[in-house]
Design a protein around this motif. Structure first.
Motif, PDB file in Angstrom:
ATOM      1  N   ALA A 151       0.830  -1.207   0.000  1.00  0.00           N
ATOM      2  CA  ALA A 151       0.000   0.000   0.000  1.00  0.00           C
ATOM      3  C   ALA A 151       0.864   1.257   0.000  1.00  0.00           C
ATOM      4  O   ALA A 151       1.621   1.500   0.937  1.00  0.00           O
ATOM      5  CB  ALA A 151      -0.925   0.003   1.213  1.00  0.00           C
ATOM      6  N   SER A 152       0.742   2.048  -1.044  1.00  0.00           N
ATOM      7  CA  SER A 152       1.449   3.321  -1.110  1.00  0.00           C
ATOM      8  C   SER A 152       0.476   4.488  -1.226  1.00  0.00           C
ATOM      9  O   SER A 152       0.897   5.640  -1.302  1.00  0.00           O
ATOM     10  CB  SER A 152       2.411   3.338  -2.306  1.00  0.00           C
ATOM     11  N   GLU A 153      -0.816   4.176  -1.244  1.00  0.00           N
ATOM     12  CA  GLU A 153      -1.830   5.204  -1.380  1.00  0.00           C
ATOM     13  C   GLU A 153      -2.990   4.873  -0.450  1.00  0.00           C
ATOM     14  O   GLU A 153      -3.107   3.760   0.064  1.00  0.00           O
ATOM     15  CB  GLU A 153      -2.292   5.295  -2.832  1.00  0.00           C
ATOM     16  N   GLY A 154      -3.829   5.861  -0.235  1.00  0.00           N
ATOM     17  CA  GLY A 154      -4.962   5.704   0.658  1.00  0.00           C
ATOM     18  C   GLY A 154      -5.446   7.075   1.098  1.00  0.00           C
ATOM     19  O   GLY A 154      -5.255   8.077   0.408  1.00  0.00           O
ATOM     20  N   VAL A 155      -6.059   7.110   2.276  1.00  0.00           N
ATOM     21  CA  VAL A 155      -6.688   8.334   2.771  1.00  0.00           C
ATOM     22  C   VAL A 155      -6.162   8.655   4.156  1.00  0.00           C
ATOM     23  O   VAL A 155      -6.053   7.772   5.006  1.00  0.00           O
ATOM     24  CB  VAL A 155      -8.223   8.150   2.839  1.00  0.00           C
ATOM     25  N   VAL A 156      -5.858   9.918   4.374  1.00  0.00           N
ATOM     26  CA  VAL A 156      -5.594  10.436   5.717  1.00  0.00           C
ATOM     27  C   VAL A 156      -6.641  11.516   5.967  1.00  0.00           C
ATOM     28  O   VAL A 156      -6.612  12.586   5.358  1.00  0.00           O
ATOM     29  CB  VAL A 156      -4.170  11.006   5.859  1.00  0.00           C
ATOM     30  N   LEU A 157      -7.592  11.202   6.831  1.00  0.00           N
ATOM     31  CA  LEU A 157      -8.714  12.093   7.105  1.00  0.00           C
ATOM     32  C   LEU A 157      -8.676  12.470   8.578  1.00  0.00           C
ATOM     33  O   LEU A 157      -8.665  11.595   9.444  1.00  0.00           O
ATOM     34  CB  LEU A 157     -10.036  11.403   6.756  1.00  0.00           C
ATOM     35  N   ARG A 158      -8.668  13.777   8.840  1.00  0.00           N
ATOM     36  CA  ARG A 158      -8.662  14.243  10.224  1.00  0.00           C
ATOM     37  C   ARG A 158      -9.730  15.320  10.402  1.00  0.00           C
ATOM     38  O   ARG A 158      -9.900  16.191   9.539  1.00  0.00           O
ATOM     39  CB  ARG A 158      -7.295  14.813  10.615  1.00  0.00           C
ATOM     40  N   VAL A 159     -10.432  15.231  11.537  1.00  0.00           N
ATOM     41  CA  VAL A 159     -11.406  16.253  11.915  1.00  0.00           C
ATOM     42  C   VAL A 159     -10.919  16.889  13.203  1.00  0.00           C
ATOM     43  O   VAL A 159     -10.646  16.192  14.196  1.00  0.00           O
ATOM     44  CB  VAL A 159     -12.811  15.650  12.121  1.00  0.00           C
ATOM     45  N   ALA A 160     -10.770  18.207  13.186  1.00  0.00           N
ATOM     46  CA  ALA A 160     -10.228  18.929  14.328  1.00  0.00           C
ATOM     47  C   ALA A 160     -11.175  18.851  15.519  1.00  0.00           C
ATOM     48  O   ALA A 160     -12.390  18.662  15.374  1.00  0.00           O
ATOM     49  CB  ALA A 160      -9.969  20.383  13.946  1.00  0.00           C
ATOM     50  N   ALA A 161     -10.618  19.020  16.697  1.00  0.00           N
ATOM     51  CA  ALA A 161     -11.419  19.000  17.922  1.00  0.00           C
ATOM     52  C   ALA A 161     -12.555  20.015  17.827  1.00  0.00           C
ATOM     53  O   ALA A 161     -12.345  21.171  17.439  1.00  0.00           O
ATOM     54  CB  ALA A 161     -10.540  19.298  19.128  1.00  0.00           C
ATOM     55  N   GLY A 162     -13.756  19.575  18.147  1.00  0.00           N
ATOM     56  CA  GLY A 162     -14.912  20.460  18.161  1.00  0.00           C
ATOM     57  C   GLY A 162     -15.547  20.735  16.822  1.00  0.00           C
ATOM     58  O   GLY A 162     -16.628  21.342  16.757  1.00  0.00           O
ATOM     59  N   ALA A 163     -14.915  20.309  15.729  1.00  0.00           N
ATOM     60  CA  ALA A 163     -15.456  20.604  14.395  1.00  0.00           C
ATOM     61  C   ALA A 163     -16.664  19.723  14.106  1.00  0.00           C
ATOM     62  O   ALA A 163     -16.639  18.510  14.336  1.00  0.00           O
ATOM     63  CB  ALA A 163     -14.382  20.396  13.329  1.00  0.00           C
TER      64      ALA A 163
END
Length: 435
Positions: A151-163
């Motif tokens: 695996a060299s690809e994919g998703v990095v998804l982050r939601v900030a605190a309180g968002a």
């Protein structure tokens, strides 16, 4: 390398594939280590408990090439990607390759970060090292090893605190026809900060007949008092093989609701592990598979209560017709000290053909006091009394069977808050049922 592993075309094709090279020392070393481990053992057989009901002999006789050099020119009908009621940000992969031209990343809402893994590794490899380390050091099985290696690809998804992310975010994975059989591997990191909320849609779609192999590994962390609504729609090509592993950790006061529809792929397997790691965490899972022909679907679910006053409620349905086979293992584990846990699991299944088979295995292990826990599983046919009732009202038998089967399956969608999406998914279920 064992002789058995070396002899199979599948293992040989993976041995001959070129490992991705990132230039990141720990990552490249982990990739080589995982590939060597896979080559030494090969694919598991039915003597391995986790694969007792899922034979991989046919897969072992096939060869796959890594990736598709012509992905960038493949035409994908945008209608393939559309789901009613889903209008937010979207990241699209075709045969495992990122397609920014099909994605929608403009004007992301405040607090949402959505990046391809390749881009995130190029800019922040060390922060990602911890998030990726669990699967690189301790892969669960052969497919996790292959994923960790390639695996060299994919998703990095982050939601900030309180968002609070109002619109659903869609991750779309499309299998497209190619000249040969392609193997693709994707790795995802999803993190919700304290008090954040997100609706996430995972959509596995198809564009043309194919027999590819896809693996997907996701690590999901839901922070304190955060809320995650995760819907998976698996409608991969019926000649394909799709193996997924999702590991979810819920921290104190977090709440996750997971809905899963397994409708496509010739061979599909999903290993879902959820840990209620913080006091007061809550989990709800709802899922169904509807199979026909010679489809094979395998769901392996483990819910671990490791903190106090946690709650989980799981409702799963299965329907198998023709010569298809479904497998469901639902395990609940209550750790020492997880007092006040409340866990429930129900798995009901319908056989619509004498040649179909469904294997279900509920498990319950408790090591704490003051715990409420219940689990149950059934495999049977349509209720003849209900069928007789509908027939006595003048409804033809075929229509009566379809109505009862549809109602049986729709139970897993009743609490999905997105009404437009809920009705669309219900229509997909009905369309899969025998006429």
């Amino acid at each position: 390398m064992s002789q058995a592993a070396a002899a199979t075309p599948f293992v040989a094709s993976q041995r001959d594939a070129e490992l991705p090279h990132s230039g990141i020392g720990w990552l490249d070393a982990a990739r080589r280590e995982n590939l060597d481990s896979f080559l030494g053992a090969g694919l598991p057989d039915t003597r391995v408990e986790a694969f007792k009901y899922t034979a991989l002999r046919a897969l072992g006789q096939r060869s796959f090439v890594l990736g598709d050099a012509h992905i960038a020119t493949r035409v994908v009908d945008p209608a393939t990607l559309q789901l009613p009621g889903v209008d937010g940000a979207r990241l699209v992969f075709v045969n495992g390759a990122l397609r920014l031209d099909l994605s929608s990343l403009d004007a992301l809402p405040e607090g949402l970060s959505l990046l391809p893994l390749s881009q995130a590794l190029a800019t922040e490899s060390e922060p990602l090292r911890f998030a990726l380390a669990r699967h690189y050091r301790e892969p669960a099985d052969a497919f996790a090893q292959l994923n960790a290696a390639f695996a060299s690809e994919g998703v990095v998804l982050r939601v900030a605190a309180g968002a609070q992310i109002a619109e659903p975010v869609q991750l779309c994975f499309v299998g497209a026809a190619a000249e040969g059989d392609v193997a693709w591997h994707l790795r995802h990191v999803i993190e919700l900060g304290e008090g954040a909320s997100l609706s996430l849609i995972e959509h596995h779609a198809t564009c043309g007949a194919h027999a590819h192999l896809g693996t997907s590994v996701a690590d999901v962390v839901v922070g304190e008092r955060a809320r995650l609504q995760h819907v998976t729609v698996q409608a991969a090509a019926e000649g394909s093989a799709l193996v997924r592993r999702t590991v979810v950790q819920l921290r104190a006061g977090a709440h996750a609701t997971l809905h899963a529809l397994e409708l496509g792929a010739g061979l599909s397997r999903h290993e879902l592990q959820v840990e209620l790691a913080g006091d007061g965490a809550k989990l709800e899972t709802r899922g169904a598979f509807v199979l026909h022909g010679r489809q094979h679907a395998d769901t392996q679910m483990l819910v671990r209560h490791t903190a106090k006053h946690t709650a989980s409620d799981s409702l799963w349905r299965g329907v198998a017709d023709d010569r298809s086979r479904g497998v469901f293992r639902g395990a609940i584990y209550v750790a020492p000290g997880a007092d006040g846990s409340d866990a429930a699991l129900s798995n009901k299944n319908l056989l619509l053909s004498a040649s179909a088979e469904i294997d279900t295995k509920p498990e319950l292990e408790i090591h704490a006091d003051e715990v409420k826990a219940a689990h149950g599983a059934t495999v049977g046919q349509l209720d003849p009394r209900a069928l007789f009732y509908l027939r006595s009202r003048g409804i033809p038998q075929a229509q009566a069977r379809a109505m009862l089967t549809a109602a049986f399956c729709r139970a897993v969608l009743d609490d999905l808050p997105n009404e437009v999406l809920r009705e669309h998914l219900a229509s997909l279920l009905v369309a899969r049922l025998p006429a």
